[in-house]
Design a protein around this motif. Structure first.
Motif, PDB file in Angstrom:
ATOM      1  N   VAL A  39     -33.726  23.110  12.669  1.00  0.00           N
ATOM      2  CA  VAL A  39     -32.727  22.953  13.107  1.00  0.00           C
ATOM      3  C   VAL A  39     -32.382  21.381  12.686  1.00  0.00           C
ATOM      4  O   VAL A  39     -31.573  20.752  13.403  1.00  0.00           O
ATOM      5  N   LEU A  46     -27.893  25.534  16.273  1.00  0.00           N
ATOM      6  CA  LEU A  46     -28.401  24.221  17.050  1.00  0.00           C
ATOM      7  C   LEU A  46     -28.608  24.391  17.763  1.00  0.00           C
ATOM      8  O   LEU A  46     -29.282  22.620  17.678  1.00  0.00           O
ATOM      9  N   ARG A  91     -28.987  18.919  12.418  1.00  0.00           N
ATOM     10  CA  ARG A  91     -28.216  18.619  14.029  1.00  0.00           C
ATOM     11  C   ARG A  91     -28.757  16.981  13.270  1.00  0.00           C
ATOM     12  O   ARG A  91     -27.889  15.849  13.769  1.00  0.00           O
TER      13      ARG A  91
END
Length: 307
Positions: free
Chosen positions: A240, A212, A244
């Motif tokens: 990503v 990440l 996140r």
């Protein structure tokens, strides 16, 4: 200390996002095992790879079949692709790999992370396979180290070691795409379990945070989906940024100790995957089925009261 493989992967992702020719990704979802397999290729060169293929297996009858693999083979041929790689993210516990069957048909090199040797040693003892099983990774054509570079045609690729689910898990950063294996699931479902032999929830957290750290727009292609509560369709692609912001287990702000506590408690409630015993003893051999015995039949072992 700088994480050089990750720095290199980040640079690769940025360059790929600006490039004209991007990796083409075709997913094949196997609902019985909830597995997403992929045929990927470079549009410029038509060179290709297959990620995490599935050999169909009916545990009740002990029968194997190749319908899932044949669909990928048909796609490769219809698209005029040349198969260079058969990439395994790890020794799967939920499905048998079809890599040897596909390799026999289309060619290509079979690859996995070097820590498969650790997994072979652990499960070699569990299945009491004897000295005929080398436990040195020789069933595979390439054993990737963390940061090893390769390519799909003209598209660069980097192998990242992401242990935690198993000691051998690899993620493949190819252009601006990552094949995460069994680390992350969709944000609404969370993360992979870490209670198999050699698994480690703390390692898993660190591996996920490493992935990440890639650019927000990096596309992530997952190995599994289970339709989280309230969702009616299977999904296996995310980013990503989405992970996140919204992963229910490991989004930004979730600290390592809290994740380890959650993952450990959750894993204690989970049953073993239905196909773990047949799958692992085949997959640690690179997908090769056991040799026939004197009656011409192949046999898989079921160690009792072990896992």
């Amino acid at each position: 200390m700088s994480d050089h493989p990750l720095d290199h992967a980040t640079h690769q992702v940025h360059a790929a996002q600006a490039a004209r020719d991007k990796l083409a990704v075709k997913a094949f979802f196997d609902e019985p095992t909830n597995t997403a397999s992929y045929v990927i290729h470079d549009p410029a060169t038509r060179r290709a790879a297959i990620v995490d293929s599935v050999l169909d297996f009916d545990a009740a009858s002990g029968r194997t079949s190749t319908a899932s693999a044949d669909a990928m083979i048909a796609y490769v041929r219809a698209e005029g692709l040349t198969l260079d790689w058969l990439l395994e993210t790890h020794a799967h516990a939920d499905h048998l790999s079809a890599a040897p069957y596909i390799q026999q048909t289309l060619g290509g090199k079979l690859a996995i992370g070097r820590e498969i040797i650790t997994v072979q040693n652990v499960f070699g003892k569990i299945f009491n396979v004897g000295t005929e099983f080398a436990r040195d990774g020789s069933e595979f054509d390439r054993l990737f180290e963390d940061g090893d570079e390769f390519a799909i045609g003209s598209i660069p690729a980097i192998a990242l070691h992401v242990p935690g689910h198993t000691p051998a898990d690899m993620a493949y950063v190819i252009g601006d795409v990552v094949f995460t294996g069994d680390t992350l699931f969709m944000p609404d479902f969370g993360t992979a379990r870490a209670d198999f032999p050699g698994g480690d929830a703390r390692q898993l957290y660190q591996s996920i945070r490493r992935l990440l750290a890639l650019p927000d727009a990096t596309r992530l292609f997952l190995c599994h989906d289970y339709k989280a509560p309230g969702r009616d369709s299977y999904v296996w692609e995310t980013t990503v940024a989405a992970e996140r912001a919204g992963n229910i287990h490991v989004r930004d702000g979730v600290e390592e100790d809290a994740f380890v506590e959650m993952r450990t408690k959750r894993d204690a409630t989970l049953a073993m995957p239905k196909l773990i015993l047949p799958s692992v003893q085949v997959n640690i051999r690179g997908g090769q089925l056991p040799e026939p015995e004197e009656n011409g039949k192949r046999y898989l072992k079921l160690p009792l009261d072990t896992l």
